[in-house]
Design an enzyme around this catalytic site. Structure first.
Site, short mmCIF file in Angstrom:
data_model
loop_
_atom_site.label_atom_id
_atom_site.label_comp_id
_atom_site.label_asym_id
_atom_site.label_seq_id
_atom_site.Cartn_x
_atom_site.Cartn_y
_atom_site.Cartn_z
N LEU A 122 -4.77 3.24 -24.29
CA LEU A 122 -3.70 2.40 -24.86
C LEU A 122 -3.83 1.85 -26.12
CD1 LEU A 122 -0.82 1.14 -23.80
CD2 LEU A 122 -2.30 -0.80 -23.23
N HIS A 123 -2.90 1.77 -27.17
CA HIS A 123 -2.94 1.19 -28.34
C HIS A 123 -1.46 0.87 -28.79
CE1 HIS A 123 -2.70 5.52 -29.33
NE2 HIS A 123 -2.08 5.26 -30.34
N GLN A 124 -1.44 -0.37 -29.63
CA GLN A 124 -0.16 -0.79 -30.07
C GLN A 124 -0.03 -0.59 -31.69
OE1 GLN A 124 0.59 -4.92 -30.26
NE2 GLN A 124 2.56 -4.47 -29.01
#
Ligand SMILES: [Zn+2]
Length: 166
Positions: A122-124
């Site tokens: 998960l990465h923004q």
């Protein structure tokens, strides 16, 4: 400014298809663990979250924020991670504002293969947007001429984050 800085052309397709992909199980975990197969792109981290430069940026200042824990969906973030992801987002915007002075941002997660996500962890994304972008020079298949080498971005933002306690 050197020619190299102005005309850095990353090739995301080669990365996605595995031609240039480092042989690590998860590239974000490898960055967090400072494994030798991957470039050290970390701008800032504490014991819960981190910010790094995107090696294949869409624009100057394109950052990735992520929890250190290998999870795949924002619903898996615990309360502490949620809070720190948001806090890091705010700290990042403040610093991007002062270093790059963009006129806007696109901020978000890509979840699942159909979204174009090429990394499971998960990465923004934080993508600064500028009034006169070189969108018309988009070539094909994700290759795009950008105006700054990610190593330059990394140096500028490490300096800008140096006041933030980790
Ligand atoms: Zn991971």
């Amino acid at each position: 400014m050197t020619f190299r800085k102005q005309l850095f052309i990353p090739n995301k397709r080669a990365y996605i298809t595995g031609l240039n992909r480092p042989s690590v199980e998860c590239i974000i975990c490898a960055i967090i663990n400072e494994e030798p197969e991957v470039a050290n792109l970390t701008i800032w981290k504490n014991s819960t979250v981190a910010a790094c430069v995107n090696l294949y940026p869409y624009n100057a200042g394109h950052l990735l924020l992520f929890p250190l824990r290998h999870i795949k969906d924002p619903r898996e973030l615990n309360d502490e991670e949620s809070l720190q992801m948001h806090s890091l987002l705010c700290h990042s915007l403040k610093r991007l504002d002062s270093v790059y002075r963009p006129e806007g941002y696109n901020i978000g997660y890509n979840i699942g293969e159909a979204s174009g996500a090429s990394i499971e962890h998960l990465h923004q994304h934080i993508v600064p947007r500028y009034p006169r972008e070189l969108g018309f020079v988009d070539i094909t298949a994700g290759a795009k001429i950008i105006i700054e080498d990610p190593n330059v971005t990394l140096a500028l933002l490490r300096e800008a984050f140096s006041d933030l306690k980790s």
